[in-house]
Design a protein around this motif. Structure first.
Motif, mmCIF file in Angstrom:
data_model
loop_
_atom_site.group_PDB
_atom_site.id
_atom_site.type_symbol
_atom_site.label_atom_id
_atom_site.label_comp_id
_atom_site.label_asym_id
_atom_site.label_seq_id
_atom_site.Cartn_x
_atom_site.Cartn_y
_atom_site.Cartn_z
ATOM 1 N N ASN A 84 55.865 10.090 91.688
ATOM 2 C CA ASN A 84 55.897 11.485 92.144
ATOM 3 C C ASN A 84 57.256 11.768 92.768
ATOM 4 O O ASN A 84 57.861 10.863 93.354
ATOM 5 N N GLU A 88 57.424 16.601 96.273
ATOM 6 C CA GLU A 88 56.296 17.188 95.538
ATOM 7 C C GLU A 88 55.059 17.252 96.425
ATOM 8 O O GLU A 88 54.752 16.297 97.139
ATOM 9 N N GLU A 90 51.253 16.947 97.237
ATOM 10 C CA GLU A 90 50.211 16.084 96.684
ATOM 11 C C GLU A 90 49.156 16.921 95.983
ATOM 12 O O GLU A 90 48.698 17.916 96.501
ATOM 13 N N THR A 91 48.839 16.551 94.747
ATOM 14 C CA THR A 91 47.747 17.229 94.040
ATOM 15 C C THR A 91 46.679 16.208 93.720
ATOM 16 O O THR A 91 47.005 15.061 93.453
ATOM 17 N N PRO A 92 45.420 16.605 93.769
ATOM 18 C CA PRO A 92 44.359 15.627 93.537
ATOM 19 C C PRO A 92 44.367 15.153 92.084
ATOM 20 O O PRO A 92 44.828 15.850 91.213
ATOM 21 N N LYS B 100 58.262 15.834 83.706
ATOM 22 C CA LYS B 100 58.483 16.005 85.153
ATOM 23 C C LYS B 100 59.650 16.939 85.434
ATOM 24 O O LYS B 100 59.592 17.805 86.309
ATOM 25 N N ARG B 104 59.460 20.604 87.224
ATOM 26 C CA ARG B 104 60.160 20.786 88.504
ATOM 27 C C ARG B 104 61.079 22.012 88.442
ATOM 28 O O ARG B 104 61.051 22.873 89.327
ATOM 29 N N LYS B 391 49.914 21.048 87.159
ATOM 30 C CA LYS B 391 49.953 21.173 88.626
ATOM 31 C C LYS B 391 50.935 20.216 89.310
ATOM 32 O O LYS B 391 51.554 20.562 90.295
ATOM 33 N N GLY B 392 51.063 18.993 88.843
ATOM 34 C CA GLY B 392 51.943 18.030 89.516
ATOM 35 C C GLY B 392 51.963 16.711 88.758
ATOM 36 O O GLY B 392 51.267 16.555 87.743
ATOM 37 N N THR B 393 52.741 15.735 89.253
ATOM 38 C CA THR B 393 52.919 14.473 88.521
ATOM 39 C C THR B 393 51.598 13.723 88.324
ATOM 40 O O THR B 393 51.414 13.053 87.309
ATOM 41 N N ASN B 394 50.686 13.837 89.294
ATOM 42 C CA ASN B 394 49.393 13.147 89.123
ATOM 43 C C ASN B 394 48.668 13.642 87.874
ATOM 44 O O ASN B 394 48.058 12.865 87.144
ATOM 45 N N VAL B 395 48.757 14.959 87.652
ATOM 46 C CA VAL B 395 48.107 15.525 86.454
ATOM 47 C C VAL B 395 48.827 15.027 85.206
ATOM 48 O O VAL B 395 48.191 14.623 84.220
ATOM 49 N N ARG B 397 50.534 12.274 84.778
ATOM 50 C CA ARG B 397 50.242 10.846 84.619
ATOM 51 C C ARG B 397 48.909 10.643 83.891
ATOM 52 O O ARG B 397 48.822 9.960 82.879
#
Lengths: 92, 621
Positions: A84, A88, A90-92, B100, B104, B391-395, B397
């Motif tokens: 990450n 950034e 944090e997103t679930p 990413k 961004r 939404k973000g890097t977790n998504v 990934r």
């Protein structure tokens, strides 16, 4: 010209690391698949083709196996290497 | 296809369309009271894991994945595993290479479209405008081709439904004598109208969120369809090992002509349908490659035939019972391709080909495709816009992981399924684009669950619709956001933008529909032209722009125009040399023009940026 923020610099540096690894993974798979299949899969008589789990052996070793390894690499890359960004949310 | 299967296809199609309209309505409800443009064209940048993963996967899988690809597997055999092999890396390359950084930059700049993003990165209106024009140019070709593909799939799948045939007859009467439309096939016109109306309505009404939600539904339909088809097919061939062993012994069928003789004259006009099996005078068996009409009393007629050459199949296949004896004498065309009379060609590379002496896939083409699938996917603006919306890097990934599993299931299993299809349905070369519906009908009918065919037949609908809606919205966003809002009227009200977005989406769809009412030739080639053109123009400028801060606006322009110039030059040279709409292939290195365009684009972008940076440094000194 504005100096980039430290978060941007860090994001760019990590992004480049990820980029090079992805390109290397592609190159590795390309060399494996093309060299194996071109050596073992072209112009075969029926008796030269044995089967492995139902696949012709050159498909099994030249496509299916690298495909599974590419998936394993993708899992490792996503879970261990893809980071990450510092700034950034944090997103679930 | 029998009547039960045909009707289940119609019912499934109707339920599927209702589901799509429901999702569009739901999406417009969610959008209310939110900022319009960002919501309509980018879904508020709030895509979660499954929405992002499945919209990426479904958009990439167009009608070709479920009609053209199965047809190629059936015709050329196991070599298609090599042809499609780089899909093992499409998720990580297509989403990971730019994901990413694109996301961004899009969040920081508030960009809604790909040209918006490029404009923000290079702080240049000119770069943004060139990107908009390129998107419009290539995407419109793509849209035309997908509209035609969608309609063709519908005609193929519904052709045996009685109520559909009645509607076709009505359309035939209505368009007879109408300029431009009148010369088109009535079944094609009917399906185009239904297909275009559905896609235009739900895309215009629902916007990006509706497109994504329907993509999710379509992605699930495709995945479930393939898995069911795999189990049914493997069960009926007795396992994959048995199927591959039988494929080893197969030889490609021969095309040719034959004189068909009726054992007794008929007292009325007689039609022998395309696909009927005929016993040959030499005890062989052949399939009619076209419908044959005999006038009353006529007993001889010439027709195109496909002769089966594998001894086990010749023994197994029974001639069609017409109620009177029919025989044929076969004359083969001169063999000029690869694989004629050779055993083992379906289980080895380069795969049989009726025209190409080098077979289906030589090594250079294999290299070209390994490059093209992975990097061509990364360079598509329709994929880039999805990278702007998660939404973000977790998504990101988890989505890469989900798509990796999804593509393994879809593409590897499709190769397995349609290699087995050769065993179950011989002679489908007469109409190989129908292999998917024919196999679905065959395996579900034989398993005693004909109603299940409807679900399997929904997969190709889903694949083509999920691509068309995305391209439609891309073209519309280029007009509304990049041209109108950014250039003509930056202070336009929400209400005006909303009305304009609905209108433009609908108008673009209607224009595309009118353009393909009487489809021009070469549309399939246009898909390849547009895909490789877009990737050739956009990938290197985006890649350099995101990872190399020294990249300049002039470098980006040189990269985009260089890619375009190289791509167009190879097509113009190809037309001049071959007299056909196809790229010129440099001898020995038979790479796709995309690879050359990418090299030229990257080199020009890099060099021009370096020269510009060097000049600026000199000027400062």
């Amino acid at each position: 010209m504005n100096e980039p923020s430290s978060a941007e610099t860090s994001s760019l540096r990590q992004g480049r690391r990820e980029l090079w690894l992805i390109l290397l993974a592609w190159l590795g798979c390309a060399i494996w698949v093309i060299s194996y299949c071109s050596t073992n899969g072209y112009d075969l008589a029926p008796e030269e083709v044995s089967t492995l789990l139902g696949f012709p052996d050159w498909v099994f070793w030249g496509v299916v196996t690298p495909w599974m390894i590419a998936n394993a690499f993708t899992f490792w890359f996503c879970l261990r290497f893809l980071k990450n960004d510092e700034d950034e949310e944090e997103t679930p | 296809m029998n009547e039960t299967t045909a009707n289940s296809a119609l019912v499934t199609f109707a339920i599927y369309l209702l589901g799509v309209f429901f999702l569009a309505w739901l999406s417009s409800r969610v959008r209310q009271k939110k900022e319009f443009v960002g919501e309509y064209f980018l879904g508020g940048r709030s895509l979660g894991l499954w929405a992002f993963a499945l919209t990426f996967a479904a958009t990439s899988s167009s009608g070709g994945s479920f009609m053209g690809f199965p047809s190629l597997i059936y015709t050329h055999g196991w070599v298609l595993a090599l042809w499609i092999a780089s899909y093992m890396l499409v998720p990580i390359v297509g989403m990971g290479l730019l994901g990413k950084r694109v996301n961004r930059l899009a969040r920081q700049s508030g960009a809604v479209t790909v040209p918006d993003l490029i404009k923000a990165r290079f702080k240049s209106e000119t770069v943004g405008m060139i990107a908009t024009l390129l998107v419009l140019f290539f995407m419109f070709f793509y849209l035309l081709a997908q509209f035609k593909a969608g309609s063709k799939i519908m005609t193929t799948l519904l052709q045996d439904v009685a109520i559909y045939q009645t509607a076709v007859n009505t359309v035939a009467g209505a368009i007879d004598g109408v300029p431009w439309v009148g010369s088109a096939e009535p079944d094609y016109v009917l399906c185009l109208l239904v297909f275009a109306f559905s896609v235009i309505v739900y895309t215009a009404f629902g916007g990006f969120r509706a497109v994504v939600w329907t993509d999710v539904m379509q992605g699930i339909v495709m995945g479930v369809g393939v898995i069911i088809l795999l189990f049914l097919t493997l069960g009926q061939v007795g396992g994959l090992t048995k199927a591959t062993e039988q494929l080893k012994e197969m030889t490609p069928p021969e095309s040719g002509t034959g004189v068909i003789t009726l054992g007794q004259a008929q007292d009325k006009d007689t039609a022998l349908p395309k696909g009927a099996w005929l016993r040959l005078a030499d005890e062989g068996i052949a399939r009619l490659a076209e419908q044959v009409n005999l006038a009353k009393g006529e007993t001889h007629v010439e027709a195109k035939l496909l002769k089966i050459t594998t001894p086990a199949e010749v023994e197994r296949i029974m001639p069609t019972d017409f109620g009177f004896p029919v025989t044929a004498a076969f004359t083969a065309e001169q063999a000029k391709g690869y694989g004629q009379g050779r055993k083992g060609v379906y289980v080895s590379a380069p795969g049989p080909h009726p025209e190409k002496e080098g077979g289906f896939l030589n090594v250079w083409l294999a290299i070209s495709f390994f490059f093209f699938w992975a990097f061509g996917s990364a360079g598509q603006p329709s994929n880039m816009v999805r990278l702007m919306a998660f939404k973000g890097t977790n998504v990101l990934r988890n989505a890469i992981l989900a798509v990796s599993v999804y593509y393994t299931v879809i593409y590897l299993l499709l190769v397995v399924i349609f290699c087995c299809a050769r065993i179950l349905l011989p002679g489908m070369e007469v109409d190989s684009d129908r292999i998917m519906p024919e196999l679905a009908a065959k395996v579900t009918g034989d398993a005693g669950v004909p109603w299940l065919a409807g679900l399997l037949l929904a997969a190709p609908f889903a694949a083509v619709m999920s691509s068309v809606d995305s391209f439609l919205l891309m073209v519309s966003s280029a007009v509304v956001r990049d041209i109108y809002q950014n250039r003509i009227n930056p202070t336009a009200s929400e209400k005006r933008l909303k009305i304009l977005s609905y209108l433009v989406t609908a108008m673009v769809g209607i224009l595309a529909m009118l353009a393909v009412l009487n489809p021009p030739q070469y549309l399939q080639d246009l898909i390849v032209f547009a895909t490789s053109g877009l990737a050739g123009c956009f990938l290197m400028p985006m890649l350099l722009g995101l990872y190399w801060p020294q990249m300049t606006a002039k470098g980006a322009i040189a990269g985009m125009l260089g890619g375009l110039g190289c791509h167009l030059s190879l097509y113009i040279a190809g037309y001049a040399v071959n007299g056909k709409f196809e790229p010129y292939k440099i001898p020995v290195l038979e790479f796709d023009p995309f690879i050359w365009a990418l090299l030229v684009s990257g080199l020009l972008g890099w060099l021009v940026s370096l020269v510009q940076a060097h000049s600026s440094q000199k000027a400062e000194v």
